[in-house]
Design a protein around this motif. Structure first.
Motif, PDB file in Angstrom:
ATOM      1  N   VAL A  92       0.855  -1.194   0.000  1.00  0.00           N
ATOM      2  CA  VAL A  92       0.000   0.000   0.000  1.00  0.00           C
ATOM      3  C   VAL A  92       0.887   1.240   0.000  1.00  0.00           C
ATOM      4  O   VAL A  92       1.830   1.345   0.790  1.00  0.00           O
ATOM      5  CB  VAL A  92      -0.931   0.011   1.229  1.00  0.00           C
ATOM      6  N   LEU A  93       0.594   2.166  -0.881  1.00  0.00           N
ATOM      7  CA  LEU A  93       1.339   3.419  -0.932  1.00  0.00           C
ATOM      8  C   LEU A  93       0.763   4.430   0.046  1.00  0.00           C
ATOM      9  O   LEU A  93      -0.459   4.553   0.182  1.00  0.00           O
ATOM     10  CB  LEU A  93       1.293   4.009  -2.348  1.00  0.00           C
ATOM     11  N   TYR A  94       1.668   5.141   0.728  1.00  0.00           N
ATOM     12  CA  TYR A  94       1.264   6.197   1.662  1.00  0.00           C
ATOM     13  C   TYR A  94       1.859   7.527   1.191  1.00  0.00           C
ATOM     14  O   TYR A  94       3.029   7.590   0.835  1.00  0.00           O
ATOM     15  CB  TYR A  94       1.738   5.887   3.079  1.00  0.00           C
ATOM     16  N   GLU A  95       1.026   8.552   1.211  1.00  0.00           N
ATOM     17  CA  GLU A  95       1.441   9.876   0.755  1.00  0.00           C
ATOM     18  C   GLU A  95       1.493  10.843   1.925  1.00  0.00           C
ATOM     19  O   GLU A  95       0.675  10.754   2.852  1.00  0.00           O
ATOM     20  CB  GLU A  95       0.469  10.395  -0.304  1.00  0.00           C
ATOM     21  N   LEU A  96       2.434  11.766   1.869  1.00  0.00           N
ATOM     22  CA  LEU A  96       2.506  12.805   2.888  1.00  0.00           C
ATOM     23  C   LEU A  96       1.273  13.691   2.795  1.00  0.00           C
ATOM     24  O   LEU A  96       0.929  14.198   1.732  1.00  0.00           O
ATOM     25  CB  LEU A  96       3.766  13.646   2.683  1.00  0.00           C
ATOM     26  N   HIS A  97       0.588  13.860   3.928  1.00  0.00           N
ATOM     27  CA  HIS A  97      -0.624  14.688   3.994  1.00  0.00           C
ATOM     28  C   HIS A  97      -0.183  16.129   4.249  1.00  0.00           C
ATOM     29  O   HIS A  97       0.234  16.472   5.358  1.00  0.00           O
ATOM     30  CB  HIS A  97      -1.530  14.172   5.113  1.00  0.00           C
ATOM     31  N   LEU A  98      -0.278  16.969   3.220  1.00  0.00           N
ATOM     32  CA  LEU A  98       0.260  18.316   3.314  1.00  0.00           C
ATOM     33  C   LEU A  98      -0.416  19.153   4.394  1.00  0.00           C
ATOM     34  O   LEU A  98       0.223  19.927   5.097  1.00  0.00           O
ATOM     35  CB  LEU A  98       0.149  19.024   1.963  1.00  0.00           C
ATOM     36  N   ALA A  99      -1.729  18.994   4.532  1.00  0.00           N
ATOM     37  CA  ALA A  99      -2.436  19.779   5.550  1.00  0.00           C
ATOM     38  C   ALA A  99      -1.982  19.381   6.951  1.00  0.00           C
ATOM     39  O   ALA A  99      -1.814  20.231   7.829  1.00  0.00           O
ATOM     40  CB  ALA A  99      -3.946  19.591   5.405  1.00  0.00           C
ATOM     41  N   ALA A 100      -1.765  18.070   7.165  1.00  0.00           N
ATOM     42  CA  ALA A 100      -1.292  17.609   8.474  1.00  0.00           C
ATOM     43  C   ALA A 100       0.124  18.117   8.738  1.00  0.00           C
ATOM     44  O   ALA A 100       0.450  18.529   9.856  1.00  0.00           O
ATOM     45  CB  ALA A 100      -1.332  16.086   8.544  1.00  0.00           C
ATOM     46  N   LEU A 101       0.967  18.095   7.692  1.00  0.00           N
ATOM     47  CA  LEU A 101       2.335  18.601   7.850  1.00  0.00           C
ATOM     48  C   LEU A 101       2.314  20.095   8.156  1.00  0.00           C
ATOM     49  O   LEU A 101       3.046  20.564   9.027  1.00  0.00           O
ATOM     50  CB  LEU A 101       3.146  18.330   6.592  1.00  0.00           C
ATOM     51  N   ARG A 102       1.479  20.856   7.449  1.00  0.00           N
ATOM     52  CA  ARG A 102       1.401  22.293   7.700  1.00  0.00           C
ATOM     53  C   ARG A 102       0.983  22.568   9.140  1.00  0.00           C
ATOM     54  O   ARG A 102       1.568  23.426   9.811  1.00  0.00           O
ATOM     55  CB  ARG A 102       0.410  22.952   6.726  1.00  0.00           C
ATOM     56  N   GLY A 103      -0.012  21.832   9.628  1.00  0.00           N
ATOM     57  CA  GLY A 103      -0.445  22.027  11.004  1.00  0.00           C
ATOM     58  C   GLY A 103       0.649  21.699  12.004  1.00  0.00           C
ATOM     59  O   GLY A 103       0.844  22.423  12.986  1.00  0.00           O
ATOM     60  N   ALA A 104       1.398  20.610  11.746  1.00  0.00           N
ATOM     61  CA  ALA A 104       2.463  20.215  12.670  1.00  0.00           C
ATOM     62  C   ALA A 104       3.595  21.235  12.677  1.00  0.00           C
ATOM     63  O   ALA A 104       4.134  21.569  13.735  1.00  0.00           O
ATOM     64  CB  ALA A 104       2.997  18.836  12.276  1.00  0.00           C
ATOM     65  N   LEU A 105       3.951  21.759  11.504  1.00  0.00           N
ATOM     66  CA  LEU A 105       5.032  22.745  11.425  1.00  0.00           C
ATOM     67  C   LEU A 105       4.638  24.043  12.125  1.00  0.00           C
ATOM     68  O   LEU A 105       5.429  24.608  12.890  1.00  0.00           O
ATOM     69  CB  LEU A 105       5.386  23.022   9.963  1.00  0.00           C
ATOM     70  N   CYS A 106       3.421  24.509  11.870  1.00  0.00           N
ATOM     71  CA  CYS A 106       2.982  25.769  12.484  1.00  0.00           C
ATOM     72  C   CYS A 106       2.885  25.643  14.000  1.00  0.00           C
ATOM     73  O   CYS A 106       3.246  26.565  14.732  1.00  0.00           O
ATOM     74  CB  CYS A 106       1.631  26.195  11.900  1.00  0.00           C
ATOM     75  N   SER A 107       2.426  24.501  14.470  1.00  0.00           N
ATOM     76  CA  SER A 107       2.316  24.291  15.910  1.00  0.00           C
ATOM     77  C   SER A 107       3.694  24.288  16.569  1.00  0.00           C
ATOM     78  O   SER A 107       3.896  24.903  17.616  1.00  0.00           O
ATOM     79  CB  SER A 107       1.592  22.974  16.194  1.00  0.00           C
ATOM     80  N   ALA A 108       4.650  23.611  15.951  1.00  0.00           N
ATOM     81  CA  ALA A 108       5.990  23.507  16.543  1.00  0.00           C
ATOM     82  C   ALA A 108       6.750  24.821  16.499  1.00  0.00           C
ATOM     83  O   ALA A 108       7.507  25.134  17.421  1.00  0.00           O
ATOM     84  CB  ALA A 108       6.788  22.415  15.828  1.00  0.00           C
ATOM     85  N   LEU A 109       6.530  25.618  15.452  1.00  0.00           N
ATOM     86  CA  LEU A 109       7.323  26.831  15.247  1.00  0.00           C
ATOM     87  C   LEU A 109       6.595  28.098  15.682  1.00  0.00           C
ATOM     88  O   LEU A 109       7.131  29.202  15.524  1.00  0.00           O
ATOM     89  CB  LEU A 109       7.727  26.944  13.770  1.00  0.00           C
ATOM     90  N   GLY A 110       5.393  27.957  16.213  1.00  0.00           N
ATOM     91  CA  GLY A 110       4.671  29.123  16.700  1.00  0.00           C
ATOM     92  C   GLY A 110       4.190  30.038  15.599  1.00  0.00           C
ATOM     93  O   GLY A 110       4.179  31.260  15.757  1.00  0.00           O
TER      94      GLY A 110
END
Length: 325
Positions: A92-110
């Motif tokens: 099964v192929l898994y793709e990076l979820h851009l919206a989830a990545l954006r949320g994680a980056l913004c949360s970590a970096l303020g």
């Protein structure tokens, strides 16, 4: 306990192929001990994989073969004796979820997260904005280039946008950077920032490293001319935490004094001389005991009334003898 070094293979994978798509095994290998941070950012795709990682970083991926009886194997076309038997879940192929990545980056970096929709495979993603102070919003974008030439194209598009206030441009790593491109971006107030240097893997997801503060300071120096009256030197985000740590050290120093004073009071009482009060340390001596500066005592007393009460109790024999009961 994870470090940014453990995330380096993950960031490299994002710029090593046209789309951030892989079987779960490959995501696990590149995430290694940090896979718990990577896994929430993945979503399965409908199509199945055609290749499978061989386990050798320098080797070619194995070809997936599906037999009529339902058996699935991965084989090395140059050496068919090398084969892996796979389950359906393995292909099964898994793709990076851009919206989830954006949320994680913004949360970590303020960062204040953007609300613009994302459609993969997006190469230039608006993450949101960084707000060093009220009414000052500086855009932050993330570029996902596939190769050096695509990075140049993405950066030159940003240069053509003629953003007067400047922007931070994240890339997964600095592997594709070239000095002329970096300098051209800086001249137009665009600062390239490698995610592999400003993010680490924490217990609950991404967390910012000390380098993130340094990049923000550099960005402020770059754009401050655009905000002459409203962009002063950034106040350290850790100021409150540092004050709390000093309060705790002062409290512990007072507790240590109380224990010594209580022992002294009972020792003098047992000798028949009557309980004696161990002199309360002056604020200067208390600062030395706590390992802080004398002016920190006044500031911390102002922030935490409990310290004031403890300091007053240290000058009362009855309070000292009741301590710890």
């Amino acid at each position: 306990m994870s470090s940014r070094a453990e995330l380096a293979p993950f960031w490299r994978l994002l710029e090593s192929r046209p789309r951030a798509v892989a079987v779960l095994r490959e995501w696990q290998d590149c995430g290694d001990a940090c896979f718990r941070v990577v896994e929430p950012l993945l979503q399965p795709r409908h199509e199945a994989a055609r290749t499978f990682p061989c386990g050798d970083p320098l080797g070619n991926p194995l070809t997936i073969v599906r037999h009529p009886d339902g058996q699935i194997v991965a084989v090395d076309e140059e050496d068919p004796s090398r084969r892996l038997e796979l389950a359906r879940a393995d292909v099964v192929l898994y793709e990076l979820h851009l919206a989830a990545l954006r949320g994680a980056l913004c949360s970590a970096l303020g960062l204040t997260i953007a609300r613009t929709p994302l459609t993969p495979p997006a190469r230039d993603v608006l993450l949101g904005s960084w707000e060093p102070q009220r009414a000052v919003r500086l855009p932050v974008r993330c570029l996902f280039p596939y190769g050096e030439h695509q990075l140049e194209e993405l950066v030159h598009r940003r240069l053509a946008a003629d953003n007067q206030t400047g922007a931070m441009l994240f890339t997964p790593t600095r592997r594709l950077w070239r000095e002329p491109l970096y300098e051209a971006a800086r001249r137009q107030k665009l600062l390239l920032v490698p995610l592999c240097e400003v993010l680490a893997a924490g217990d609950e997801g991404f967390c910012a490293t000390a380098s993130w503060h340094e990049y923000r300071q550099a960005f402020l120096q770059m754009v401050k001319a655009a905000f002459p009256a409203s962009c002063p030197k950034e106040r350290p985000r850790r100021k409150r935490a540092e004050r709390a740590a000093k309060i705790e050290r002062i409290r512990q120093a007072l507790v240590d004094h109380f224990r010594s004073a209580r022992d002294h009071a009972f020792a003098t009482a047992q000798r028949g001389d009557g309980a004696a009060l161990l002199p309360r340390p002056s604020k200067t001596i208390l600062a030395r005991m706590a390992g802080v500066q004398p002016h920190d005592i006044t500031r911390c007393f102002h922030d935490d009334p409990q310290l004031v009460r403890l300091y007053a109790m240290a000058d009362n024999l009855e309070d000292v003898m009741r301590f710890g009961r």
